[in-house]
Design an enzyme around this catalytic site. Structure first.
Site, PDB file in Angstrom:
ATOM      1  N   LYS A 112      35.976   2.595  46.833  1.00  0.00           N
ATOM      2  CA  LYS A 112      37.294   2.224  46.317  1.00  0.00           C
ATOM      3  C   LYS A 112      38.286   2.347  47.464  1.00  0.00           C
ATOM      4  O   LYS A 112      38.202   3.302  48.259  1.00  0.00           O
ATOM      5  CB  LYS A 112      37.670   3.154  45.161  1.00  0.00           C
ATOM      6  CG  LYS A 112      38.979   2.834  44.472  1.00  0.00           C
ATOM      7  CD  LYS A 112      39.209   3.758  43.270  1.00  0.00           C
ATOM      8  CE  LYS A 112      40.507   3.431  42.548  1.00  0.00           C
ATOM      9  NZ  LYS A 112      40.713   4.291  41.362  1.00  0.00           N
ATOM     10  N   SER A 164      41.816   2.131  36.964  1.00  0.00           N
ATOM     11  CA  SER A 164      42.177   1.537  38.238  1.00  0.00           C
ATOM     12  C   SER A 164      40.987   1.210  39.147  1.00  0.00           C
ATOM     13  O   SER A 164      41.157   0.456  40.109  1.00  0.00           O
ATOM     14  CB  SER A 164      43.129   2.466  38.988  1.00  0.00           C
ATOM     15  OG  SER A 164      42.486   3.666  39.333  1.00  0.00           O
ATOM     16  N   SER A 205      40.251   6.276  34.966  1.00  0.00           N
ATOM     17  CA  SER A 205      40.155   5.176  35.931  1.00  0.00           C
ATOM     18  C   SER A 205      38.747   4.837  36.417  1.00  0.00           C
ATOM     19  O   SER A 205      38.564   3.809  37.074  1.00  0.00           O
ATOM     20  CB  SER A 205      41.051   5.459  37.143  1.00  0.00           C
ATOM     21  OG  SER A 205      42.371   5.108  36.850  1.00  0.00           O
TER      22      SER A 205
END
Lengths: 102, 480
Positions: B76, B151, B175
């Site tokens: 990420k 997210s 997330s």
């Protein structure tokens, strides 16, 4: 309905160093009102004898010997700065100068 | 190759069925061919990946490999990667090249994993749909008009599309778990303190936790032990022994006590409820026993999170001042102008909104302190329940993925985190496991475990995945 004034919003904007257009100030004011209504139920919870929980664990700071662990990285770190020279970060002048009168 | 589990890839690499370089090129080719539709990557590190793969091949040849040598991974884009852009999906960090590796990145690199690239995300991890990214939203591989969730939406979509076998993510209120539910993959948010966050850009420090998204619980178990454990660079890591999660993953779950919170079932969507019921039936067939439990303060989790997360974010993001790193405005008139214009031009609207809300919450101590008190009550509910049950089960999200740009009312959107936030506030480990489809879109089941019981929830998730095949289903992204 929770009262939040434009003055309050503008004061916070100054503190957090963000500019909003006047249109956005109104939008954010409404958003804050919505958020305040959304969180309102938690103020009805009885918490008189409850200790605030700021962390999951009661961390104790781990100490280590005061040795240099890394090599000099000034140059590498300053590569990400928009304005740097001679090992310094450059910013606009922050000290006011007054004209000295005789 | 992309249809194989990590265990199968390890076997193939070690028996030289194909090389690490061939495997890496295969995944890179999939990304190049199909990610235009998904937008799950911000940066593809092709040249570096090929170099790493060649080194991995040499290490395998000389028996210098670990279990994970040659297995591709994506991070990420909030994990700092030395010499590679780490943007947090923000204009603010669009040109930021990290001078160091996050501990998670460092440990996996040392294990010989191949970095394919950095995945898209909501800007600074603030969002639940991946629509706040500076680089555009991530499309759900199961239906391109739907959101991926967020997210960690890029990581979830990349794993779902089999662009990469496993990816890292971060989870502050859901997330990792929420996008895993939306994209039909498996995702673990470990106990707070289980994995170092050194080099993981901070959003809300008292809830942020690094984790993994993969095709199965077994794949996650294989990788977890390499990144879990204490780190001298992060004093919030806890000095608890790190087990080999694979050792207990095949244990029988006969007699397992599953807690089903009655609060989760109130007003639950019927179609989602049916999938959860079916999953419970499978676990009961394996010998688990279901007990109704109550988490009386569960309903306050979202409002508490709506105070704590923005408050901590407003403090954390104060460091972006346009001076040392990050976006800096052109020709500042004075220092005030430099701060204000750099931040106003560099941050996206959602980030600015959260900083504003957070600063407002901190302007009156009663808001923040009351939220912290109710947070303790939410946590105590879990502590009491775990005296009676081994895991807590429920849906990960109340509904499957929704249409891109469908929801504009920001508070409403956060309702997709309604089941995930409480475990974050308590710091408990939780996993999302795909359990079926609603209208052609995946839906996930959340298993919450007691502190440091990642082994137990991975065990239960794996046993469920041994008798079901939802985790093996792959969206047809290669059909135009």
């Amino acid at each position: 309905m929770i009262a939040i004034t434009e003055k309050e919003i503008k004061k916070i904007m100054h503190l957090i160093k963000l500019n909003f257009t006047s249109e956005n100030v109104l939008m954010h004011k409404q958003h804050l009102v919505d958020v305040m209504e959304f969180i309102a139920p938690i103020f009805e919870v009885e918490t008189k004898n409850v200790k605030p929980m700021s962390q999951v664990w009661n961390f104790e700071l781990r100490l280590r010997s005061d040795n240099v662990m890394e090599n000099e990285q000034q140059e590498a770190l300053q590569k990400n700065a928009a304005r740097a020279a001679a090992g310094f970060y450059l910013v606009p002048k922050v000290i006011e100068t007054k004209e000295i009168k005789n | 190759m992309h249809r194989k589990s990590i265990a199968e890839l390890i076997q193939d690499l070690q028996t030289k069925k194909y090389s690490c370089e061939e495997l890496t090129r295969h995944f890179l080719q999939r990304i190049k061919s199909f990610d235009k539709k998904i937008n799950s990557f911000i940066t593809i590190t092709e040249d570096r990946a090929i170099q790493q793969a060649r080194l991995a091949d040499a290490n395998i040849k000389q028996n210098k490999n670990t279990l994970l040598t040659g297995i591709p991974i994506a991070h990420k884009d909030l994990f700092c990667t030395k010499g590679i852009k780490t943007s947090c999906a923000s204009k603010m960090l669009n040109d930021f090249i990290s001078p160091y590796n996050a501990t998670v990145v460092e440990r996996l690199e040392k294990a010989g994993m191949i970095l394919l690239g950095k995945t898209n995300m909501d800007e600074f991890a603030m969002g639940t749909s991946n629509e706040t990214s500076y680089y555009g939203c991530v499309h759900n591989p199961w239906h391109l008009q739907m959101v991926s969730g967020g997210s960690s939406g890029g990581s979830a979509a990349a794993v779902a599309a089999r662009f990469v076998p496993i990816a890292t993510g971060s989870d502050s209120g859901g997330s990792i778990r929420q996008p895993c539910s939306f994209c039909g993959v498996t995702g673990l948010k470990p106990t707070y303190g289980r994995i170092s966050r050194f080099g993981m850009v901070a959003f809300a420090s008292s809830v942020d936790q690094a984790g993994l998204l993969g095709s199965s619980a077994f794949d996650i178990a294989l990788v977890l032990k390499f990144i879990a454990g204490i780190d001298d660079y992060d004093f919030t890591t806890v000095n608890e022994p790190v087990p080999d999660y694979v050792n207990t993953i095949n244990d029988s779950i006969k007699g397992l006590r599953i807690g089903l919170p009655k609060e989760y079932l109130e007003n639950l969507d019927v179609a989602v409820g049916l999938q959860i019921d079916a999953a419970i039936t499978e676990l009961e067939k394996l010998g688990a026993k279901v007990h109704e439990i109550s988490l009386p303060h569960f309903k306050f989790a979202l409002p508490v999170y709506a105070i704590i997360a923005p408050a901590e974010c407003s403090s954390n993001l104060a460091r972006f001042d346009g001076i040392r790193y990050g976006y800096s405005c052109k020709e500042p008139l004075n220092i005030e102008d430099l701060y204000t214009r750099s931040r106003s031009e560099g941050f996206g609207e959602e980030v600015k909104r959260r900083i504003l809300v957070g600063a407002y919450m901190l302007s009156n101590k009663n808001y923040f302190v009351q939220a912290q008190k109710v947070r303790r009550l939410i946590t105590e509910d879990f502590v009491n329940v775990f005296k009676k049950v081994d895991i807590i089960l429920g849906p990960t999200t109340p509904l499957p993925a929704y249409r891109i740009a469908q929801q504009t009312e920001k508070i409403k959107i956060n309702f997709s985190d309604v089941f995930t936030t409480a475990a974050s506030l308590a710091g408990l480990p939780a996993i999302s496991v795909p359990v079926g489809f609603v209208d052609g879109l995946p839906i996930g089941m959340q298993l919450i475990g007691n502190y440091f019981k990642e082994d137990k929830i991975l065990n239960v998730a794996h046993q469920y995945q041994q008798v079901t095949n939802y985790h093996l289903q792959i969206p047809e992204i290669d059909v135009s």
